[in-house]
Design a protein around this motif. Structure first.
Motif, PDB file in Angstrom:
ATOM      1  N   GLN A   1      -3.376  15.356   3.406  1.00 54.09           N
ATOM      2  CA  GLN A   1      -3.157  13.953   3.747  1.00 54.09           C
ATOM      3  C   GLN A   1      -4.125  12.998   3.074  1.00 54.09           C
TER       4      GLN A   1
ATOM      5  N   ASP B   1      -9.654   9.963   3.695  1.00 52.09           N
ATOM      6  CA  ASP B   1      -9.683   8.650   4.335  1.00 52.09           C
ATOM      7  C   ASP B   1      -8.477   8.445   5.258  1.00 52.09           C
ATOM      8  N   GLU B   2      -7.355   9.081   4.918  1.00 50.02           N
ATOM      9  CA  GLU B   2      -6.130   8.892   5.685  1.00 50.02           C
ATOM     10  C   GLU B   2      -6.066   9.767   6.943  1.00 50.02           C
ATOM     11  N   THR B   3      -6.980  10.710   7.066  1.00 44.53           N
ATOM     12  CA  THR B   3      -6.988  11.622   8.214  1.00 44.53           C
ATOM     13  C   THR B   3      -8.024  11.166   9.233  1.00 44.53           C
ATOM     14  N   SER B   4      -7.594  10.981  10.470  1.00 39.47           N
ATOM     15  CA  SER B   4      -8.505  10.539  11.526  1.00 39.47           C
ATOM     16  C   SER B   4      -8.995  11.725  12.347  1.00 39.47           C
TER      17      SER B   4
END
Length: 214
Positions: free
Chosen positions: A32, A35-38
């Protein structure tokens, strides 16, 4: 500590809760984007609550490093087990090679982890903190061999050189999937042992170094 390792610059295969959480995070970061993965994404994928995840890791950045404290203890053990009659540079090279042995089935996961650690800008500042602890293990071993303090210039120089040897090997390994990590570490280790002055001309990673004539 002779088991195969798959953590950053070494580490055991993920078998503990911390190791499993790190493996889940690495997969999400790779597919993913970091930065896009929380943290919530990672917790959900692992089937745990967000607050439970933070019991194991203090931040998203630290997840990429896995069980780093255990990895450091493993490196310390490898160096401590080296016989006293083994030259310092050789002891460091041996430890690098053994510490970074990766079982065949874990190679792709290890490659993904190292690609993140070396390639994601958001992780690089955190990586410098982690590398400082890694270098300290090398400096302490070098200082003990040389009768110096770990904070002295020479042990610290050796620690930086050893880290550079490992990172250069990983950089080449990531660039060329067909390359052999062990061979790259051994080739870099020969330069670590012999010094730049021993290089007579262009070499490949698999060729032995040739000393200059006196």
């Amino acid at each position: 500590m002779t088991a195969s390792r798959t953590g950053p610059l070494g580490g055991r295969p993920a078998a503990t809760t911390r190791g499993r959480l790190s493996a889940v995070a690495i997969e999400l970061f790779t597919t993913q984007g970091f930065d896009e993965t929380s943290v919530d994404d990672i917790a959900a994928a692992a089937g745990i609550a967000r607050r439970t995840l933070f019991r194991y890791y203090p931040s998203k950045n630290s997840l990429a490093w896995g069980e780093f404290d255990e990895h450091l203890r493993g490196l310390h053990s490898l160096l401590a087990e080296t016989p006293d009659d083994v030259q310092l540079g050789e002891s460091l090279t041996r430890a690098l090679v053994q510490f970074n042995e990766v079982p065949e089935e874990m190679i792709e996961q290890h490659r993904s982890r190292m690609a993140l650690l070396l390639g994601v800008p958001a992780l690089q500042a955190h990586s410098m903190i982690m590398y400082a602890d890694w270098r300290q293990v090398i400096a302490e071993h070098s200082a003990a061999r040389l009768g110096l303090q770990a904070g002295d210039h020479l042990p610290q120089t050796i620690a930086w050189m050893t880290l550079g040897t490992a990172l250069a090997a990983y950089d080449q390994w990531l660039l060329d999937p067909a390359s052999d990590l062990t061979e790259l570490l051994q080739a870099g280790g020969r330069t670590l042992v012999d010094g730049v002055g021993s290089l007579a001309g262009p070499l490949t990673a698999s060729e032995p170094h040739t000393r200059r004539s006196p």
